[in-house]
Design a protein around this motif. Structure first.
Motif, short mmCIF file in Angstrom:
data_model
loop_
_atom_site.label_atom_id
_atom_site.label_comp_id
_atom_site.label_asym_id
_atom_site.label_seq_id
_atom_site.Cartn_x
_atom_site.Cartn_y
_atom_site.Cartn_z
N ARG A 106 12.26 27.09 7.57
CA ARG A 106 11.61 27.01 8.82
C ARG A 106 11.22 28.22 9.39
NH1 ARG A 106 15.63 23.34 9.84
NH2 ARG A 106 16.65 24.58 11.22
N GLY A 107 11.73 29.42 8.72
CA GLY A 107 11.18 30.72 9.23
C GLY A 107 12.12 31.21 10.20
N GLU A 108 13.19 30.80 10.50
CA GLU A 108 14.05 31.10 11.56
C GLU A 108 14.85 32.32 11.11
OE1 GLU A 108 16.25 27.72 12.98
OE2 GLU A 108 14.14 26.58 13.31
N ILE A 109 15.26 32.35 9.88
CA ILE A 109 15.97 33.38 9.33
C ILE A 109 15.28 33.98 8.12
CG2 ILE A 109 18.19 33.90 7.96
CD1 ILE A 109 19.36 31.58 9.49
N PRO A 110 15.34 35.32 8.30
CA PRO A 110 14.40 36.09 7.14
C PRO A 110 15.16 35.63 5.65
CG PRO A 110 15.54 37.79 8.29
CD PRO A 110 15.65 36.42 9.05
N ALA A 111 14.31 36.03 4.61
CA ALA A 111 14.93 36.04 3.21
C ALA A 111 13.91 36.79 2.23
CB ALA A 111 14.78 34.65 2.76
N HIS A 112 14.67 37.42 1.33
CA HIS A 112 13.65 37.97 0.20
C HIS A 112 13.16 37.02 -0.55
CE1 HIS A 112 15.11 41.96 2.07
NE2 HIS A 112 16.18 41.46 2.07
N LYS A 113 12.08 36.64 -0.28
CA LYS A 113 11.30 35.57 -1.16
C LYS A 113 10.69 36.03 -2.44
CE LYS A 113 9.92 32.80 2.82
NZ LYS A 113 9.05 32.22 3.85
N VAL A 114 10.99 35.24 -3.53
CA VAL A 114 10.29 35.59 -4.87
C VAL A 114 9.50 34.69 -5.29
CG1 VAL A 114 12.54 36.86 -5.41
CG2 VAL A 114 12.39 34.63 -6.34
#
Length: 142
Positions: free
Chosen positions: A17-25
């Motif tokens: 949901r975009g509430e927590i950041p992540a290093h997306k690949v």
């Protein structure tokens, strides 16, 4: 017996949901792949379905098919990005099976001969290192 209902407030639900950041690949219509913040090895990546599934046993067959397609795509890129000798792929179900986040997910860890896995509870990785690893995997996808 543990509550086996899907909880949309799990950390992976919040990442979706975009509430927590992540290093997306990698991301497609059905899945998302991102760096594990407590890596067991350099390049440790997670792949999750966007569909709400607690684990393997409650996921729809279509969800599993899409997940495995993405796992294969991301695994090829992870292996190439880290010039790995091989890969370890994990999937855990329920606390007794080792699951700690109750949203279906697959771990992809590049491996080198003779290098043991680190403990998963080994602490949070440096965000800059994770960002660099994510960039390497994204480059290998292209």
């Amino acid at each position: 017996m543990a509550d086996t209902a899907y909880d949309p407030n799990n950390i992976f639900g919040k990442i979706l949901r975009g509430e927590i950041p992540a290093h997306k690949v990698y991301e497609d219509e059905h899945t998302l792949a991102f760096m594990d913040v407590m890596p067991q090895g350099e390049g440790h990546t997670l792949v999750i379905p966007k569909a709400p599934s607690r684990g393997l046993l409650d996921a729809q067959p279509e969800t599993l098919a899409a997940l495995m397609r993405s796992v294969q795509t991301v695994a090829r890129a992870v292996k190439a990005a880290f010039d790995a000798d091989g890969l370890t792929i994990f999937q855990f179900n329920e606390p007794a099976g080792g699951q700690t986040v109750f949203h279906l997910h697959m771990h992809i860890i590049p491996r080198r001969e003779g290098v043991p896995l680190k403990r998963h509870e080994g602490g949070m990785a440096d965000p800059e290192i994770l960002a660099g690893h994510a960039a390497r995997i994204r480059a290998a996808l292209n």
